[in-house]
Write a protein that holds these residues in place. Structure first.
Motif, PDB file in Angstrom:
ATOM      1  N   TYR A 104       2.289  -2.994  -3.005  1.00  0.00           N
ATOM      2  CA  TYR A 104       2.809  -1.756  -3.565  1.00  0.00           C
ATOM      3  C   TYR A 104       1.795  -0.673  -3.253  1.00  0.00           C
ATOM      4  O   TYR A 104       0.617  -0.781  -3.611  1.00  0.00           O
ATOM      5  CB  TYR A 104       3.005  -1.893  -5.078  1.00  0.00           C
ATOM      6  CG  TYR A 104       3.238  -0.574  -5.782  1.00  0.00           C
ATOM      7  CD1 TYR A 104       4.424   0.134  -5.601  1.00  0.00           C
ATOM      8  CD2 TYR A 104       2.272  -0.034  -6.623  1.00  0.00           C
ATOM      9  CE1 TYR A 104       4.640   1.348  -6.244  1.00  0.00           C
ATOM     10  CE2 TYR A 104       2.473   1.163  -7.274  1.00  0.00           C
ATOM     11  CZ  TYR A 104       3.660   1.856  -7.080  1.00  0.00           C
ATOM     12  OH  TYR A 104       3.864   3.057  -7.712  1.00  0.00           O
ATOM     13  N   SER A 105       2.261   0.385  -2.582  1.00  0.00           N
ATOM     14  CA  SER A 105       1.360   1.446  -2.140  1.00  0.00           C
ATOM     15  C   SER A 105       1.540   2.739  -2.911  1.00  0.00           C
ATOM     16  O   SER A 105       0.955   3.763  -2.557  1.00  0.00           O
ATOM     17  CB  SER A 105       1.586   1.713  -0.642  1.00  0.00           C
ATOM     18  OG  SER A 105       1.388   0.538   0.104  1.00  0.00           O
ATOM     19  N   ILE A 165       6.957  -0.285  -0.800  1.00  0.00           N
ATOM     20  CA  ILE A 165       6.495  -1.651  -0.575  1.00  0.00           C
ATOM     21  C   ILE A 165       6.230  -1.810   0.918  1.00  0.00           C
ATOM     22  O   ILE A 165       7.098  -1.526   1.745  1.00  0.00           O
ATOM     23  CB  ILE A 165       7.543  -2.691  -1.020  1.00  0.00           C
ATOM     24  CG1 ILE A 165       7.949  -2.483  -2.480  1.00  0.00           C
ATOM     25  CG2 ILE A 165       7.027  -4.111  -0.781  1.00  0.00           C
ATOM     26  CD1 ILE A 165       6.852  -2.723  -3.476  1.00  0.00           C
ATOM     27  N   GLU A 166       5.037  -2.254   1.244  1.00  0.00           N
ATOM     28  CA  GLU A 166       4.673  -2.434   2.648  1.00  0.00           C
ATOM     29  C   GLU A 166       4.339  -3.895   2.901  1.00  0.00           C
ATOM     30  O   GLU A 166       3.626  -4.530   2.125  1.00  0.00           O
ATOM     31  CB  GLU A 166       3.471  -1.554   3.008  1.00  0.00           C
ATOM     32  CG  GLU A 166       3.748  -0.062   2.899  1.00  0.00           C
ATOM     33  CD  GLU A 166       2.534   0.784   3.252  1.00  0.00           C
ATOM     34  OE1 GLU A 166       1.419   0.216   3.318  1.00  0.00           O
ATOM     35  OE2 GLU A 166       2.699   2.002   3.445  1.00  0.00           O
ATOM     36  N   VAL A 171      -2.439   0.121 -12.328  1.00  0.00           N
ATOM     37  CA  VAL A 171      -2.661  -0.647 -11.106  1.00  0.00           C
ATOM     38  C   VAL A 171      -3.475   0.167 -10.099  1.00  0.00           C
ATOM     39  O   VAL A 171      -3.424   1.396 -10.077  1.00  0.00           O
ATOM     40  CB  VAL A 171      -1.328  -1.083 -10.465  1.00  0.00           C
ATOM     41  CG1 VAL A 171      -0.485  -1.863 -11.459  1.00  0.00           C
ATOM     42  CG2 VAL A 171      -0.531   0.108  -9.939  1.00  0.00           C
ATOM     43  N   GLN A 172      -4.213  -0.546  -9.280  1.00  0.00           N
ATOM     44  CA  GLN A 172      -4.963   0.069  -8.190  1.00  0.00           C
ATOM     45  C   GLN A 172      -4.229  -0.209  -6.888  1.00  0.00           C
ATOM     46  O   GLN A 172      -3.971  -1.368  -6.553  1.00  0.00           O
ATOM     47  CB  GLN A 172      -6.392  -0.488  -8.134  1.00  0.00           C
ATOM     48  CG  GLN A 172      -7.227  -0.134  -9.354  1.00  0.00           C
ATOM     49  CD  GLN A 172      -8.669  -0.616  -9.230  1.00  0.00           C
ATOM     50  OE1 GLN A 172      -9.057  -1.219  -8.247  1.00  0.00           O
ATOM     51  NE2 GLN A 172      -9.466  -0.316 -10.245  1.00  0.00           N
ATOM     52  N   THR A 173      -3.876   0.843  -6.195  1.00  0.00           N
ATOM     53  CA  THR A 173      -3.129   0.684  -4.950  1.00  0.00           C
ATOM     54  C   THR A 173      -4.069   0.778  -3.749  1.00  0.00           C
ATOM     55  O   THR A 173      -5.087   1.476  -3.813  1.00  0.00           O
ATOM     56  CB  THR A 173      -2.034   1.762  -4.842  1.00  0.00           C
ATOM     57  OG1 THR A 173      -2.647   3.057  -4.955  1.00  0.00           O
ATOM     58  CG2 THR A 173      -0.983   1.598  -5.917  1.00  0.00           C
ATOM     59  N   ALA A 194      11.066  -5.311   0.130  1.00  0.00           N
ATOM     60  CA  ALA A 194      11.520  -3.978  -0.290  1.00  0.00           C
ATOM     61  C   ALA A 194      13.023  -3.968  -0.541  1.00  0.00           C
ATOM     62  O   ALA A 194      13.496  -3.384  -1.532  1.00  0.00           O
ATOM     63  CB  ALA A 194      11.143  -2.941   0.757  1.00  0.00           C
ATOM     64  N   GLU A 195      13.787  -4.626   0.334  1.00  0.00           N
ATOM     65  CA  GLU A 195      15.241  -4.698   0.152  1.00  0.00           C
ATOM     66  C   GLU A 195      15.598  -5.459  -1.128  1.00  0.00           C
ATOM     67  O   GLU A 195      16.574  -5.133  -1.811  1.00  0.00           O
ATOM     68  CB  GLU A 195      15.903  -5.350   1.361  1.00  0.00           C
ATOM     69  CG  GLU A 195      15.879  -4.507   2.631  1.00  0.00           C
ATOM     70  CD  GLU A 195      14.634  -4.751   3.489  1.00  0.00           C
ATOM     71  OE1 GLU A 195      13.573  -5.121   2.916  1.00  0.00           O
ATOM     72  OE2 GLU A 195      14.727  -4.567   4.704  1.00  0.00           O
TER      73      GLU A 195
END
Length: 340
Positions: free
Chosen positions: A6-7, A12-13, A52-54, A318-319
């Motif tokens: 999670y960015s 979502i990558e 959270v830390q991205t 992601a989908e």
């Protein structure tokens, strides 16, 4: 190896990363499956950005096998089937010293506060491992963590055989609470708006109610001989459900708040006063809850095949979130190992 992160900004990558060797006291797990849950949706929606830390490799509902054992770890071997109780506590705060380590005041919820299981090789503290019995399907075993949530919720309610329990919200956790409550001897009614979910829940022989079609207070009073339910589990996360929960409980009944409510909610304190109701929070789980959850999954008590709507490759994470947002799935597992 592939990871899903999670960015921020609902992104979502999926990308390649180099695995690291397990440190002393750690084990490395070859992750098989990771389930996506409501907490992950909260992360995706940005509701937990202050925490959270991205970029964050997330995920905490999982199953897998041990791939490597770090220095000083005993009792575990490569190939052992495991899941993880994803809680790391400090052991020194007032909550820990009082015996409530699972809700440590400085809790590291692994997969939220530190890297999680949406990666092919995942290093975790050995003390978080929970052994899986031989023969348990790894896709089913990915449900152990949410089952442990349900077990903890039911135990928190002090539910007794013969009690009546209303579950507000028929999503995955609601179905699991209903299943565990019935297994522990309760009579259960599930309140759910979605017609498809109600049909699935009725397929498990639970009574259901669409509160738009019938007055829920009248139904519960009829069902309980005018008393009200012994326990009401609020699992929906909806403001209206919180307001209505107090009207469904009996005198000295219990309301268990299970859902994550990102904003404060109104509650009928007059009803709480009038009926001497108890309102309890139920956050995560204890070790015994996990051990019971493993037994329930292994014994087939949990309707795993009904709950698992589908399994997707890591590249489609992601989908999968889009489907969960739109209510097109009960539970989606991510095939982290590329088995399907």
């Amino acid at each position: 190896m592939l990871t899903a992160t999670y960015s921020g900004d609902r992104t979502i990558e999926v990308s390649e990363a180099e695995p690291s060797t397990p440190a002393p006291g750690q084990v490395q797990i070859a992750v098989a499956y990771t389930g996506l849950c409501g907490t992950d949706l909260h992360i995706f929606h940005g509701s937990m950005d202050a925490r959270v830390q991205t970029p964050l490799v997330f995920g905490h509902e999982m199953s897998g096998t041990i791939a490597a054992v770090g220095e000083g770890v005993t009792g575990w071997a490569v190939g052992d089937g495991v899941t993880v109780m994803p809680l790391a506590w400090d052991g020194t705060c007032p909550a820990c010293l009082a015996g409530n380590q699972h809700i440590c005041q400085n809790l590291d919820f692994i997969g939220i506060d530190s890297p999680g299981s949406l990666q092919a090789l995942w290093n975790v503290p050995a003390e978080t491992l929970v052994r899986l019995p031989a023969g348990v399907a790894l896709d089913h075993a990915a449900l152990v963590e949410p089952v442990a949530v349900a077990v903890h919720d039911v135990r928190r309610a002090n539910l007794q055989p013969g009690d009546t329990a209303v579950v507000i919200g028929g999503g995955p956790i609601g179905v699991l609470i209903a299943t565990v409550a019935r297994h522990f001897g309760a009579d259960v009614l599930v309140i759910e708006l979605d017609e498809k979910r109600r049909a699935q829940i009725e397929g498990l022989s639970f009574a259901t109610l669409d509160p738009r079609a019938r007055d829920q207070v009248a139904v519960v009073e009829e069902w309980t001989g005018g008393a009200g339910a012994d326990v009401v589990f609020e699992v929906s996360g909806a403001a209206q459900a919180v307001r209505g929960a107090t009207s469904l409980a009996k005198v000295r009944g219990t309301i268990v708040v299970v859902a994550i409510h990102p904003t404060p909610r109104e509650i009928d304190l007059q009803r709480v006063f009038w009926r001497e109701l108890s309102i309890l929070g139920a956050r995560v789980y204890e070790r015994r809850d996990f051990e019971t959850a493993v037994e329930l999954v292994a014994d087939g008590v949990i309707p795993a095949d009904l709950l698992i709507t589908r399994i997707v490759p890591l590249s489609k994470t992601a989908e999968a979130f889009a489907d969960l947002e739109a209510g097109r799935a009960m539970k989606i597992l991510v095939d982290v190992a590329g088995q399907r």
